[in-house]
Design an enzyme around this catalytic site. Sequence first.
Site, PDB file in Angstrom:
ATOM      1  N   ARG A  82     -23.290 -51.352   8.180  1.00 60.45           N
ATOM      2  CA  ARG A  82     -24.459 -50.458   8.105  1.00 60.45           C
ATOM      3  C   ARG A  82     -23.894 -49.082   7.837  1.00 60.45           C
ATOM      4  O   ARG A  82     -24.642 -48.111   7.383  1.00 60.45           O
ATOM      5  CB  ARG A  82     -25.424 -50.638   9.133  1.00 60.45           C
ATOM      6  CG  ARG A  82     -24.929 -50.112  10.502  1.00 60.45           C
ATOM      7  CD  ARG A  82     -26.016 -50.286  11.129  1.00 60.45           C
ATOM      8  NE  ARG A  82     -26.681 -51.598  11.631  1.00 60.45           N
ATOM      9  CZ  ARG A  82     -27.521 -51.781  12.273  1.00 60.45           C
ATOM     10  NH1 ARG A  82     -28.502 -50.589  12.930  1.00 60.45           N
ATOM     11  NH2 ARG A  82     -28.030 -53.005  12.737  1.00 60.45           N
ATOM     12  N   LYS A 138     -19.122 -67.864  17.296  1.00 57.41           N
ATOM     13  CA  LYS A 138     -19.969 -68.047  18.483  1.00 57.41           C
ATOM     14  C   LYS A 138     -20.410 -66.974  19.173  1.00 57.41           C
ATOM     15  O   LYS A 138     -19.752 -65.745  18.996  1.00 57.41           O
ATOM     16  CB  LYS A 138     -19.081 -69.000  19.312  1.00 57.41           C
ATOM     17  CG  LYS A 138     -18.011 -68.173  19.998  1.00 57.41           C
ATOM     18  CD  LYS A 138     -17.129 -68.811  20.990  1.00 57.41           C
ATOM     19  CE  LYS A 138     -17.596 -68.461  22.512  1.00 57.41           C
ATOM     20  NZ  LYS A 138     -17.125 -67.190  23.059  1.00 57.41           N
ATOM     21  N   ASP A 177     -19.298 -68.555  27.898  1.00 57.35           N
ATOM     22  CA  ASP A 177     -18.187 -68.030  27.084  1.00 57.35           C
ATOM     23  C   ASP A 177     -16.897 -68.980  26.733  1.00 57.35           C
ATOM     24  O   ASP A 177     -16.504 -68.923  25.632  1.00 57.35           O
ATOM     25  CB  ASP A 177     -17.779 -66.742  27.660  1.00 57.35           C
ATOM     26  CG  ASP A 177     -16.953 -66.104  26.879  1.00 57.35           C
ATOM     27  OD1 ASP A 177     -17.131 -65.612  26.000  1.00 57.35           O
ATOM     28  OD2 ASP A 177     -15.998 -65.305  27.729  1.00 57.35           O
ATOM     29  N   HIS A 192     -14.913 -73.904  23.896  1.00 61.03           N
ATOM     30  CA  HIS A 192     -13.523 -74.076  23.809  1.00 61.03           C
ATOM     31  C   HIS A 192     -12.875 -75.036  24.803  1.00 61.03           C
ATOM     32  O   HIS A 192     -12.163 -76.010  24.282  1.00 61.03           O
ATOM     33  CB  HIS A 192     -12.633 -72.795  24.223  1.00 61.03           C
ATOM     34  CG  HIS A 192     -13.046 -71.532  23.640  1.00 61.03           C
ATOM     35  ND1 HIS A 192     -13.364 -71.491  22.157  1.00 61.03           N
ATOM     36  CD2 HIS A 192     -13.096 -70.141  23.691  1.00 61.03           C
ATOM     37  CE1 HIS A 192     -13.807 -70.489  21.679  1.00 61.03           C
ATOM     38  NE2 HIS A 192     -13.554 -69.567  22.632  1.00 61.03           N
ATOM     39  N   LYS A 234     -11.448 -65.175  34.014  1.00 62.26           N
ATOM     40  CA  LYS A 234     -10.894 -64.014  33.389  1.00 62.26           C
ATOM     41  C   LYS A 234     -10.006 -63.226  34.597  1.00 62.26           C
ATOM     42  O   LYS A 234     -10.140 -63.680  35.807  1.00 62.26           O
ATOM     43  CB  LYS A 234     -11.931 -62.902  33.253  1.00 62.26           C
ATOM     44  CG  LYS A 234     -12.936 -63.413  32.279  1.00 62.26           C
ATOM     45  CD  LYS A 234     -12.524 -63.238  30.911  1.00 62.26           C
ATOM     46  CE  LYS A 234     -13.574 -63.643  29.957  1.00 62.26           C
ATOM     47  NZ  LYS A 234     -13.177 -64.659  28.951  1.00 62.26           N
TER      48      LYS A 234
HETATM   49  C1  BG6 Z   1     -13.442 -65.921  23.168  1.00 64.83           C
HETATM   50  C2  BG6 Z   1     -14.293 -65.409  24.306  1.00 64.83           C
HETATM   51  O1  BG6 Z   1     -14.130 -66.782  22.504  1.00 64.83           O
HETATM   52  O2  BG6 Z   1     -12.181 -66.445  23.478  1.00 64.83           O
HETATM   53  C3  BG6 Z   1     -13.552 -64.549  25.179  1.00 64.83           C
HETATM   54  O3  BG6 Z   1     -15.511 -65.001  24.243  1.00 64.83           O
HETATM   55  C4  BG6 Z   1     -11.853 -64.892  25.389  1.00 64.83           C
HETATM   56  O4  BG6 Z   1     -13.929 -64.055  26.491  1.00 64.83           O
HETATM   57  C5  BG6 Z   1     -11.489 -65.519  24.004  1.00 64.83           C
HETATM   58  O5  BG6 Z   1     -11.003 -64.025  25.897  1.00 64.83           O
HETATM   59  C6  BG6 Z   1     -10.084 -66.381  24.475  1.00 64.83           C
HETATM   60  O6  BG6 Z   1      -9.576 -66.532  23.174  1.00 64.83           O
HETATM   61  P1  BG6 Z   1      -7.875 -66.942  23.221  1.00 64.83           P
HETATM   62  O7  BG6 Z   1      -7.689 -67.273  21.714  1.00 64.83           O
HETATM   63  O8  BG6 Z   1      -7.288 -65.540  23.546  1.00 64.83           O
HETATM   64  O9  BG6 Z   1      -7.470 -67.742  24.237  1.00 64.83           O
END
Ligand code: BG6
Length: 485
Positions: free
Chosen positions: A45, A142, A229, A234, A335
């Site tokens: 935008r 996502k 998350d 994942h 984290k």
């Molecule tokens: C993202 C999450 O999907 O994946 C993040 O929203 C996370 O919080 C990230 O840090 C991790 O991805 P990767 O590829 O660094 O393991």
Amino acid sequence: MSSTTDLVIFGALGDLSKRKLFPALYQLDRAGLLDASVRIAAVARDNINTPAFIEQLHLVLQKAFGPAAFDVASWLRFSHRLHYIKIDFAQKKQFLALKDWLLAGRTAIYYLATPPSMFSPISKHLDAAGCVAADSRIVLEKPIGHDLKSSQEVNSAVADCFAEGNIYRIDHYLGKETVQNLLALRFANRMINSQWDNSSIDHVQITAAEVVGIEGRWGYYDKVGQLRDMIQNHLLQLLCMVAMEPPNSLQADEIRAEKVKILRALSPITVDTVAEQAVRGQYTAGWVGGKPVVGYMEEEGSERESSNTETFVALKTYIDNWRWAGVPFYLRTGKRMHSKVTEVVITYKDHPHGIFPDRDRGAHNRLIIRLQPNEGIELEMVSKKQSLKERMGLEKRRLNLDFFDSSGESRIADAYERLFLEVIKGDQWLFVSRDEIEASWRWCDTLLDAWNKKGLGVKGYSAGSWGPSKAEMLIEKDQRSWHES
Ligand code: BG6
């Protein structure tokens, strides 16, 4: 690959676009994998024009790759593909500017690197502006929804404008070479595949530990938490790749059908089992990489006195099917943990009868699949100690296959490079189906609900550690322990 693609990136000035999407497209171009005729529209935008966008991106990529890895000739070729279009996503009429840019006879791919609340309005406005043809594709980042109900709403709104076969839901873990390699490891190696069930395997661990904290996303993250998350997408996708039955072929539908069967067979963690099977944690101040870091509640952007949002989850679950009955799957993610490591560890059962007197319980065979960093596979084996002093002493040895060393490549491609290639080809094998998303939310909703009903709060853990002590207890009470990387 289709040579007639118009790629449109919504949210082109956002963080994901700068960190991942444009670097990936530049790398593809540099590697000669992006057909000369592919055009790219950057949509946002902000009131800037194409030259200003190109200048901004130039600086971003130069910084990202550093002078040594930034190739000026490739950049010049790449920059000629770029066109900036200013659109306020909420304004239907402004989509006509995009319609004017699109060329008839080419396949349009819309990549929505935007907040999920925009998925539905953007789809509708694209449709209303006449930008959606029978072969137009849409790519969704996502998260898709916050729970089952909201994900169904998003999926249905997008389905009003695009056919399921043209909707590409990203889980970037599926774009990682090492995650795809799980298919090769399992289904191209008879030796592995024949020992892949509850008669041979004692338990499975899947860990995705991160060193980073919230990275300035407190406001967003506090409404989400680590279960939504990382686990909902994942880790459950990794679990599917580890546990699914051999698909009939590598066709997208065949692979996705097997994954959804696993998600539907996941044993729910309910009010009755949650205290025993799941732990949630939140980091407090600590040390990471030799530097002091603040706790979650002191992070920039923290708005509340206290929060019950988890930055760490450890859990034990089962897959209620013939192959996996009785085999615990331990999942762990957080984290601000000790180190960045994503790995799958398969621990094999011991023989029913031991003939070696000094063989201890720690000497099981283990297959360690390192997804990142140090991508590779290790097999822990027991072998005879080379010694004349002992008659038959045993020791643990490791066979190590390092992908990076043995690939002959100077770098391992980023997940987004592969995902762009697949979406341009029109192959959904690395994208998540609606059924998978919904099955996964159904399971996560049950767990979240159980936590809330039981009133189980987050357990503190120091930044830089491996999580709360409760997470150790979760596995140790089963006479097992987390694999130490
Ligand atoms: C993202 C999450 O999907 O994946 C993040 O929203 C996370 O919080 C990230 O840090 C991790 O991805 P990767 O590829 O660094 O393991």
